[in-house]
Design an enzyme around this catalytic site. Structure first.
Site, PDB file in Angstrom:
ATOM      1  N   ASP A  71      -7.638  -1.557  -4.894  1.00  0.00           N
ATOM      2  CA  ASP A  71      -8.311  -0.657  -3.934  1.00  0.00           C
ATOM      3  C   ASP A  71      -7.850   0.779  -4.111  1.00  0.00           C
ATOM      4  O   ASP A  71      -7.592   1.489  -3.138  1.00  0.00           O
ATOM      5  CB  ASP A  71      -8.025  -1.110  -2.485  1.00  0.00           C
TER       6      ASP A  71
ATOM      7  N   TRP B  71     -14.609  -2.751   1.846  1.00  0.00           N
ATOM      8  CA  TRP B  71     -13.574  -2.726   2.895  1.00  0.00           C
ATOM      9  C   TRP B  71     -14.255  -2.825   4.264  1.00  0.00           C
ATOM     10  O   TRP B  71     -13.760  -3.464   5.175  1.00  0.00           O
ATOM     11  CB  TRP B  71     -12.770  -1.421   2.768  1.00  0.00           C
TER      12      TRP B  71
ATOM     13  N   ARG C  33     -14.962  -3.593  -3.912  1.00  0.00           N
ATOM     14  CA  ARG C  33     -15.175  -4.608  -2.887  1.00  0.00           C
ATOM     15  C   ARG C  33     -15.339  -3.882  -1.558  1.00  0.00           C
ATOM     16  O   ARG C  33     -14.815  -2.780  -1.362  1.00  0.00           O
ATOM     17  CB  ARG C  33     -14.031  -5.617  -2.856  1.00  0.00           C
TER      18      ARG C  33
ATOM     19  N   GLN D  57       0.847  -1.182   0.000  1.00  0.00           N
ATOM     20  CA  GLN D  57       0.000   0.000   0.000  1.00  0.00           C
ATOM     21  C   GLN D  57       0.888   1.238   0.000  1.00  0.00           C
ATOM     22  O   GLN D  57       1.831   1.325   0.792  1.00  0.00           O
ATOM     23  CB  GLN D  57      -0.883  -0.016   1.245  1.00  0.00           C
TER      24      GLN D  57
END
Ligand SMILES: *[C@@H]1O[C@H](CO)[C@@H](O)[C@H](O)[C@H]1NC(C)=O
Length: 390
Positions: free
Chosen positions: A251, A313, A311, A207
């Site tokens: 994401d 989280w 999706r 990330q």
């Protein structure tokens, strides 16, 4: 509003043309491009649809019954487009501080960090203009009053001519948190950014946030956000992204803001998930609304069928794609799982393109019966903080 849309309409048209070209379609489908300046593709529409010119989208095949009030002459479109592409901001607007990384003059700042420090601790409205260049900086913006940051550009209506890039390469693991990994971490309310490229160049594997947008009433106009995993942390508050480019794989738009993405290009540079919204309770106002945007592949990426719209989280994630072009990068299932026991609100309305077929969608999908409005998302006073010329 119209002044700024044609460049994106043009890009959308170009993308559609590239994608549709191999199919050699004789007729354009619903809401597809069917003419306009420089157009070399199909000029007639499928049965039941009529090709309509508009300043907003160049041209589209619209339902024959809806065309009477929106028709505009093709020549008008061409004229408006030419005018829009010349809008520039190439010197410091009155009253703003100036950042010039190369050839800094007296009274100017050589780094953005120095200009931010010079804002001081007052709460009056301030602005900063940044001259062209790549600024290798890692910034926190926490000014106490309204703040606007402008990047040098020869086309204010789009990200495509941006000349200012802010970049660094820390991951969340290296920095200690998602927010701390951000190239720019913006915790101010009433913040606006125009024509800035934000990059986290860490790449695949962890990330690494380009921007954390963590404040109420933030607006991003003609900006670009590039990363791989977790590019844009749209974390909290009311936020507007207009005519922006957002790139990533996993994401890459995530968090709990009530955010509107209008006339944006959402480009995947690897297979994965565009959104990971973290709405948790039914009273939480978080919602990601994608309107008149294009979901596509980043330049050079092979992601056909590998991209999910989102999706959850957190369990009550809420996202809608509306009036947008979903190209063939979108997986037929559309949505997929993340938080255990999630009951997300994942909707789609009036989209077009090869990835917009909802017949094979994941069970999380629910059809919407109308588009979400800015009033619904933000409440009725949004014009007090949004730049409505976009
Ligand atoms: C559907 O989206 C297209 C493309 O943006 C738009 O022109 C049209 O007005 C929309 N139709 C409805 C019913 O919202």
């Amino acid at each position: 509003m119209l002044v700024h849309r044609p460049p994106v309409g043009a890009l959308t048209a170009l993308l559609s043309a590239l994608i549709l070209a191999p199919l050699a379609q004789a007729q354009a489908g619903a809401w597809e491009q069917c003419g306009g300046s420089g157009w070399a593709g199909a000029t007639t529409c499928i049965s039941g649809y009529t090709c309509v010119y508009s300043n907003e989208w160049y041209s589209q095949c619209l339902l024959a019954s809806t065309t009477t009030t929106t028709t505009k002459a093709a020549t008008t479109t061409t004229t408006t487009t030419a005018a829009a592409s010349t809008a520039s901001r190439t010197s410091t607007p009155s009253g703003c501080l100036t950042v010039r990384g190369s050839g800094t003059k007296s009274g100017e700042y050589s780094t953005i960090a120095a200009a931010l420090t010079a804002l001081g601790s007052t709460t009056t409205s301030k602005c900063i203009f940044i001259y062209s260049g790549t600024y290798s900086e890692k910034l926190t913006i926490n000014y106490g009053g309204p703040l606007t940051i402008y990047g040098y550009t020869t086309n204010t209506g789009s990200y495509t001519s941006n000349a200012v890039t802010i970049t660094q390469t820390q991951s969340s693991a290296q920095a200690g948190s998602l927010d701390a990994s951000s190239t720019v971490n913006i915790v101010s309310a009433n913040f606006k950014a125009y024509n800035i490229n934000f990059v986290n160049g860490y790449g695949a594997g962890a990330q690494a946030v380009a921007v954390t947008a963590n404040g109420n009433k933030q607006g991003y106009y003609g900006c670009s956000f590039k990363g791989y995993q977790d590019t844009l942390y749209a974390k909290s508050g009311l936020q507007y992204y207009s005519n922006c480019y957002i790139e990533g794989a996993v994401d890459y738009i995530f968090g709990k803001a009530a955010a509107w993405f209008g006339e944006c290009i959402i480009a995947s540079n690897g297979g994965g998930y565009i959104t990971a919204n973290s709405r948790e309770t039914s009273s939480d106002t978080s919602w990601y609304v994608f309107d008149h945007s294009t979901i596509t592949a980043a330049s050079g990426a092979s992601v056909v069928g590998k991209v999910y719209l989102g999706r959850p989280w957190r369990v009550l994630a809420r996202v809608i794609y509306q009036n947008s072009v979903l190209t063939n990068v979108v997986n037929a299932a559309g949505w997929t799982t993340m938080a255990d026991g999630a009951t997300p609100i994942f909707q789609e309305y009036n989209n077009s393109g090869a990835g917009s077929d909802t017949s094979k969608r994941h069970a999380y999908f629910t059809a919407a019966t109308s588009a979400v409005s800015k009033n619904t998302l933000w409440g009725s006073d949004w014009q007090s903080w949004v730049d409505t010329s976009y």
